[in-house]
Design an enzyme around this catalytic site. Structure first.
Site, short mmCIF file in Angstrom:
data_model
loop_
_atom_site.label_atom_id
_atom_site.label_comp_id
_atom_site.label_asym_id
_atom_site.label_seq_id
_atom_site.Cartn_x
_atom_site.Cartn_y
_atom_site.Cartn_z
N GLU A 81 0.82 -1.21 0.00
CA GLU A 81 0.00 0.00 0.00
C GLU A 81 0.85 1.27 0.00
O GLU A 81 1.83 1.37 0.72
CB GLU A 81 -0.93 0.01 1.23
CG GLU A 81 -1.93 -1.13 1.25
CD GLU A 81 -2.95 -1.06 0.12
OE1 GLU A 81 -3.04 -0.03 -0.56
OE2 GLU A 81 -3.65 -2.08 -0.08
N ARG A 91 -18.35 -0.65 4.54
CA ARG A 91 -19.42 -1.30 3.77
C ARG A 91 -20.12 -2.37 4.60
O ARG A 91 -21.28 -2.70 4.39
CB ARG A 91 -18.80 -1.93 2.51
CG ARG A 91 -19.77 -2.57 1.55
CD ARG A 91 -19.07 -3.08 0.29
NE ARG A 91 -17.96 -3.99 0.57
CZ ARG A 91 -18.08 -5.26 0.94
NH1 ARG A 91 -19.28 -5.79 1.09
NH2 ARG A 91 -17.01 -6.01 1.18
N CYS A 144 -8.48 -1.76 7.99
CA CYS A 144 -7.08 -1.77 7.57
C CYS A 144 -6.58 -0.36 7.28
O CYS A 144 -5.49 0.03 7.72
CB CYS A 144 -6.89 -2.65 6.34
SG CYS A 144 -6.98 -4.40 6.72
N HIS A 166 -1.61 -5.45 1.93
CA HIS A 166 -2.82 -6.28 1.82
C HIS A 166 -2.46 -7.60 1.13
O HIS A 166 -1.64 -7.62 0.20
CB HIS A 166 -3.90 -5.57 1.00
CG HIS A 166 -4.91 -4.86 1.84
ND1 HIS A 166 -5.10 -3.49 1.78
CD2 HIS A 166 -5.80 -5.31 2.76
CE1 HIS A 166 -6.07 -3.15 2.63
NE2 HIS A 166 -6.50 -4.24 3.23
N1 PCA Z 1 -8.90 -6.70 6.17
C1 PCA Z 1 -9.84 -5.62 6.41
C2 PCA Z 1 -9.79 -5.39 7.90
C3 PCA Z 1 -9.11 -6.58 8.48
C4 PCA Z 1 -8.52 -7.28 7.35
O1 PCA Z 1 -7.76 -8.25 7.40
C5 PCA Z 1 -9.54 -4.37 5.59
O2 PCA Z 1 -8.96 -4.49 4.49
O3 PCA Z 1 -9.90 -3.28 6.00
#
Ligand code: PCA
Length: 209
Positions: A81, A91, A144, A166
């Protein structure tokens, strides 16, 4: 020996596992290079508790670098990111039932923070091992992104570099996915590149739209 704090999330949205935690837990205790060791910790998937839990882990482990990870449903590669934005827009409800819509992560805070990690070098290191990776221009607007923003906010102006990754789902999720051993190796390579690279490479990686 320095500490590199690596976090993953607990499952959310009725899932029973979260690949981010399943992967980073396998790296807990790993001596990444001769001068740094990984400490892996799990964060709750809740707006009310995730940032405070992360800050407590930082205070307890006094890390030299912090990299948070989470599941990006629908993603098919390891997504490094670039930016955290000052917006919560959920959402779905989090694990405590909260669903903030169009609220600030930090009232009066900057619109965004950039990752202070060498994101292009991290992508290259993962790809060189034949594992799919890319720079991502949005970490979403759920927990996140909130954790990423609070992480950058907490460490802004400090020597401690930090960022967010991610990860895809696991094959059994029925969504775009990556096998767990591949994910573990990809994360290890990304984290090692982050630790060992002081000045990022300049390499095209964006999208036209
Ligand atoms: N993914 C979510 C929150 C926790 C996770 O593992 C996100 O992308 O916000």
């Amino acid at each position: 020996m320095k500490t590199l704090l690596l976090t993953g999330f607990e499952p959310f949205d009725h899932d029973v596992v979260n690949p981010s935690w399943e992967a980073v837990r396998q790296l807990d205790g790993l001596q990444l290079t001769e001068d740094v060791r990984i400490v892996a910790r799990r964060l709750p998937c809740a707006f009310a508790t995730a940032p405070e839990t992360l800050i407590a882990f930082i205070e307890e482990s006094n890390p030299a670098m912090v990299i948070a990870t989470g599941l990006g449903p629908g993603r098919s590669d390891i997504s490094i990111e670039r930016v955290a934005i000052n917006v919560n827009d959920a959402r779905i409800p989090d694990n405590l039932g909260a669903q903030p819509i169009d609220t600030a992560v930090v009232e009066g805070g900057p619109a965004a923070y950039f990752s202070s990690l060498p994101i292009k070098s991290m992508v290259r290191a993962v790809r060189e091992a034949g594992i799919a990776a890319s720079v991502s221009q949005t970490a979403g607007t759920f927990v996140c992104n909130q954790v990423f923003y609070r992480l950058q906010h907490a460490l802004a102006g400090s020597e401690v570099r930090s960022g967010f990754i991610h990860v895809p789902g696991l094959p059994e999720s029925g969504q775009p996915s990556m096998a767990l051993p591949t994910l573990v190796e990809g994360l290890r390579l990304a984290v090692a590149a982050a630790w060992q690279t002081q000045v990022d490479i300049v390499e095209a990686g964006g999208r036209v739209s």
